[in-house]
Design an enzyme around this catalytic site. Structure first.
Site, PDB file in Angstrom:
ATOM      1  N   GLU A  44       0.694  42.339 -31.721  1.00 39.85           N
ATOM      2  CA  GLU A  44       1.522  42.668 -30.564  1.00 39.85           C
ATOM      3  C   GLU A  44       2.490  43.795 -30.940  1.00 39.85           C
ATOM      4  O   GLU A  44       2.841  43.970 -32.105  1.00 39.85           O
ATOM      5  CB  GLU A  44       2.300  41.403 -30.206  1.00 39.85           C
ATOM      6  CG  GLU A  44       3.348  41.503 -29.130  1.00 39.85           C
ATOM      7  CD  GLU A  44       4.177  40.225 -29.034  1.00 39.85           C
ATOM      8  OE1 GLU A  44       4.679  39.955 -27.941  1.00 39.85           O
ATOM      9  OE2 GLU A  44       4.317  39.491 -30.048  1.00 39.85           O
ATOM     10  N   LYS A 110       0.834  39.872 -21.170  1.00 39.70           N
ATOM     11  CA  LYS A 110       1.363  38.602 -21.674  1.00 39.70           C
ATOM     12  C   LYS A 110       1.955  37.765 -20.546  1.00 39.70           C
ATOM     13  O   LYS A 110       2.799  38.230 -19.783  1.00 39.70           O
ATOM     14  CB  LYS A 110       2.429  38.899 -22.729  1.00 39.70           C
ATOM     15  CG  LYS A 110       3.021  37.685 -23.423  1.00 39.70           C
ATOM     16  CD  LYS A 110       4.029  38.153 -24.465  1.00 39.70           C
ATOM     17  CE  LYS A 110       4.628  37.009 -25.260  1.00 39.70           C
ATOM     18  NZ  LYS A 110       5.606  37.505 -26.248  1.00 39.70           N
ATOM     19  N   CYS A 146       1.276  36.109 -28.716  1.00 38.87           N
ATOM     20  CA  CYS A 146       2.439  35.498 -29.350  1.00 38.87           C
ATOM     21  C   CYS A 146       2.861  34.168 -28.702  1.00 38.87           C
ATOM     22  O   CYS A 146       2.208  33.148 -28.895  1.00 38.87           O
ATOM     23  CB  CYS A 146       3.581  36.507 -29.380  1.00 38.87           C
ATOM     24  SG  CYS A 146       4.798  36.205 -30.701  1.00 38.87           S
TER      25      CYS A 146
END
Length: 264
Positions: A44, A110, A146
């Site tokens: 990321e 995300k 994440c």
């Protein structure tokens, strides 16, 4: 029908300059190809590390930075996954995974934002809405970023959508117990989805920047039954693993958690 694919996880630190970060992607994409991989996963925030302004460097997925990643992928003949930032609303960006190369071109924004441990990602990042699964060399690959790894429902949804391998790109926040949580969560999500999980983090940085999540390393690949197939330490490195989807049918017959789960 089973497919075997070799993947590499490039555990690297991104810096402040997007153009310099492209050089890092180029170098490691070349190394991954030399290792025989058809897919290389970067962390990321490869466009720019956290802890710095993001809106000023954000570009659309058809902008110059992403096009440079496409050129790198084409030149090395490999599919690249790399974190970038794309414009969202007037003040914020989307935290986007660019997936490109060998006939693949897609993006995942995300969904779960890191508003935890003293950091408020939602101040600068707008959440995505849609899970993503694409075909890479005959393997159905899902994507997460994440903090997404803490949410089993996303991984089960990716399993429902046919994902055989789920890639997690991260810049994991440091702190007591965080390395252990990272490894445990990657393995747990593999069990939840009965899919392989390849989780690529930024390595532990030489310097920290307040509460910004900059990485702890320990990139890991888990089998669908939670076995560690390969793992790095906290320092920069590359992890290369062969994924054989032949095992999935047997696992999902013996452990049909996707079929057995009930909605509440």
């Amino acid at each position: 029908m089973s497919t075997t694919v070799r993947i590499s996880l490039a555990q690297v630190n991104s810096g402040a300059d997007p153009s310099e970060n492209l050089k890092i992607i180029d170098t490691h994409a070349e190394a991954a190809k030399a290792a025989g991989s058809s897919l290389v996963v970067f962390p990321e925030a490869m466009m720019r590390r956290f802890g710095l302004p993001l809106r000023e460097i954000a570009e659309p997925v058809d902008g110059p930075w992403a096009d440079s990643v496409r050129e790198i992928a084409a030149r090395h003949g490999i599919t690249i996954v790399a974190g970038m930032f794309t414009p969202a609303d007037s003040e914020r960006v989307a935290n986007t995974l660019l997936v490109t190369g060998n006939g693949v071109d897609a993006g995942y924004d995300k969904i779960h934002l890191f508003d935890a441990f003293g950091f408020a990602e939602s101040d600068t990042v707008a959440p995505g809405q849609d899970p993503l699964v694409v075909d890479i060399d005959g393997v159905k690959v899902g994507f997460a970023t994440c903090y997404d790894v803490r949410f089993p429902a996303l991984f089960q949804k990716l399993g429902d959508l046919g994902a055989e391998l789920i890639v997690v790109a991260a810049s994991w926040g440091s702190g007591p117990g965080k390395v252990e949580q990272w490894s445990l969560l990657a393995r747990a999500r593999a069990l939840d989805s009965t899919a392989f999980v390849a989780a690529c983090d930024q390595p532990e940085p030489e310097e920290t920047a307040g509460t910004a999540p900059l990485g702890v390393g320990h990139s890991v690949v888990s089998s669908p039954i939670g076995e560690v197939m390969g793992e790095l330490d906290a320092t920069p490195g590359m992890l290369t693993v062969d994924i054989d989807t032949a095992v999935l049918d047997g696992v999902r017959k013996k452990l049909p958690v996707l079929a057995n789960r009930r909605q509440f």
